[in-house]
Design a protein around this motif. Structure first.
Motif: not given
Lengths: 489, 133
Positions: B18, B20-21, B23-25, B27-28, B111
């Motif tokens: 995924d 989106m997951i 990309e977000l993770l 950065l985190r 989640p």
């Protein structure tokens, strides 16, 4: 134009023929005089082949005496509902729910049996449960993305934000959290309703659980200036229940009371009445309208009240609680004198003996074993006094703990049924013949006797075991269950 | 206390289909100090595990081509004991047993709370450090 009498007759006969429920009409002698299409379909007969059949041939468990009872019942109260087994043409059993009605005609009276395949309902329920569970799982991934995205902005990982933006995103976040709770609750209720929740029933003190739950809410109650107290009778209130599930119910009820009470108190009271253990959670909150007392147990029903805490629930808490109580053969209901009069949530659990609980748990397992012509052994381990002295049952608890550990060591299989009684432990072992059960029992007892040697001596107790094997002892399921705890002579 | 492992500069491989997951993770995890490499499925993950030699792997279970369980088993079969954390969507007991018996060290159910992911990764690193001492 409303239907004329003739038109109405045509309408009713159409319904009676085409409904998906099976309908059989029989006289008091048990002879069938009418059967609709669905009755023939459900029982795998040709249409009309059911006419003049005997009800006793269609329902092997329907004895003439029972048929007589049924007639007595429908003559006095008009109708009677029960679950029963019918026999299809090929000899296969069909589990049905039957509603029997009295049909008085000009020259005779008939019993009209309306029935529905239970398996079909269960199949549909399973489909629904599967659907809900799939949908919930599919929702989890996008939720992770939404939540993580928002929290990165909120935490400043994506640059500075102003207060107004922070406020908007905080609201979005609490909405997402609520959605998460709803999804979890939906999964939970669908599992409970389809009977897929294995209860871990153990002998426990309901007072302890009530005090634990009250303790966890004490801080919140104090912060809101509410008095939260627990009243229990002296001693313990032992019931056979699933610890986590009972905690869930009480948490739900006390949480609700806190949400809908602005000032005053919340009281949890436990007592015994008519052989049941009852729990009442009373508050001085906004109360419930009489019309809503039953409605609040329906899914997503919140009786239109806003919580004082501003918190929104999932609308499923009480349905889940009711489901849990029903799995325990208990009941839950609400009482209130109306708006502004406070409310009282009550539940009752039957005070079953350890032997009853073991039989309840064993019945479906045994049924499955019998169906595949398998074998099953039960072992009853019992602490009995050496002489005729009475035993102080409260002193047995640590001995039972040790015994249970020693059983679990020998047989580390979670699916095996184990019930701890006041002075005994009952275990059911699937696919285990008598010889193997005896070997296990001997191992367990030898170990436990050694470990408990001094305690047994002090209390004047001996540890015995007894094994009953299916189908060796009683080939018949019902007989086996009935004689499970009777001594052999 | 210089021995306490920190995520600073730790090579982390993130495998998820995924975007989106991912990309977000990414950065985190970068904010926590990890050096992050990503892959879209078990096949790519396996290649990346060879080339990048990660010190910890975060991996989805259900993915096209080669799924997470197969990927994890393959690494373990080759005696690669890199700390491995699964991200699962179901959280049912059976699935938990499945991911752990495939050789994973831990798992999180979606989640999940990103703070929890970070905390668990640190815990796994610490446990791994203790094992080798």
């Amino acid at each position: 134009m409303p239907l004329s009498a003739d038109e109405f007759r045509a309408f009713t006969s159409l319904i009676a023929e085409k409904t998906t429920d099976g309908i059989l009409c029989a006289d008091s002698g048990g002879k069938v005089w009418h059967a609709n299409e669905s009755a023939a379909r459900l029982l795998h007969y040709e249409p009309h082949a059911l006419i003049e059949k005997d009800i006793y041939a269609l329902a092997p468990e329907m004895l003439p005496a029972l048929w007589k009872e049924l007639w007595k019942e429908i003559r006095s109260s008009g109708a009677f509902a029960f679950e029963f087994q019918l026999r299809g043409k090929g000899g296969q059993d069909v589990q049905v729910e039957i509603a029997a009605h009295r049909l008085p005609l000009a020259t005779r009276e008939l019993a009209c049996l309306v029935f529905r395949d239970v398996e079909e309902r269960k199949r549909l329920q399973n489909l629904q449960q599967e659907f809900v569970s799939n949908v919930s799982h599919e929702l989890r991934t996008p939720m992770t993305v939404i939540r993580e995205g928002i929290s990165q902005v909120l935490e400043g990982l994506r640059g500075d934000i102003n207060d107004a933006q922070n406020r908007a995103l905080s609201l979005a976040m609490s909405g997402i959290e609520r959605m998460g709770r709803i999804i979890n609750d939906l999964l939970d209720i669908s599992k409970i309703e389809s009977g897929k929740v294995p209860l871990k029933r153990e002998r426990l003190d309901l007072s302890t659980i009530a005090r634990e739950v009250a303790g966890s809410f004490q801080g919140m109650a104090e912060a809101r200036g509410l008095d939260l107290r627990v009243t229990t009778p002296a001693g313990t209130l032992m019931v056979y229940a699933d610890r986590d599930r009972m905690t869930q119910v009480l948490t739900n009820l006390v949480g609700n009371s806190l949400k809908f009470t602005e000032k005053g108190h919340i009281q949890i009271e436990l007592f015994t009445r008519n052989g049941e253990v009852e729990c009442a959670v009373r508050d001085t909150g906004i109360g419930i309208m009489p019309d809503d007392l039953e409605k609040i147990f329906a899914k997503f029903e919140q009786a239109g009240s806003v919580a004082f805490t501003g918190e929104k629930g999932t609308g499923l808490g009480l349905s889940i609680s009711r489901g849990i109580l029903e799995l325990h053969k208990g009941r839950i209901w609400a009482e209130s004198r109306g708006r502004g009069q406070g409310s009282e949530m009550r539940f009752a659990l039957p005070r079953q003996s350890g032997q009853d609980v073991f039989r309840d748990g064993l019945a479906p397992v045994l049924h499955a074993v019998a169906r595949r012509s398998g074998t099953l052994s039960t072992i009853s381990f019992r602490f009995a006094p050496q002489d005729k002295n009475e035993v102080d049952l409260t002193r047995l608890a640590p001995l039972l703990d040790t015994l249970e550990q020693s059983i679990r060591r020998e047989r580390d299989r979670m699916k095996d049924l184990l019930v701890v009684d006041v002075d005994a432990i009952y275990v059911a072992l699937e696919s285990t013949v008598k010889k193997e059960a005896a070997r296990l029992a001997e191992l367990v007892c030898t170990g436990a006797r050694q470990e408990l040697a001094s305690a047994l001596l002090t209390l004047g107790l001996a540890l015995h075991y007894e094994i009953k094997t299916f189908p060796e002892e009683h080939g018949d399921e019902k007989m086996y269950l009935t004689h499970l705890f009777t001594e052999r002579h | 206390m210089s021995d306490v492992p920190t995520p600073q500069g730790c090579r982390l491989l993130l495998v998820d289909d995924d975007p989106m997951i991912v990309e977000l993770l990414t950065l985190r995890l970068q904010k926590h100090g990890y050096e992050v490499r990503t892959a879209r499925d078990g096949e790519e993950g396996y290649e990346a595990a060879k080339a990048f030699n990660p010190q910890i792997i975060v991996c989805d279970v259900v993915m096209p081509r080669v799924d997470g369980l197969t990927f994890c088993r393959r690494l373990r079969a080759e005696k690669n004991n890199v700390p491995f954390l699964f991200l699962t969507a179901k959280g049912q007991p059976r699935e938990k047993v499945e991911v752990l018996s495939a050789g994973a060290d831990d798992y999180l159910v979606k989640p999940f709370d990103p703070q929890e992911l970070a905390a668990r990764l640190t815990a796994i690193l610490r446990a791994g450090r203790n094992k080798t001492l």
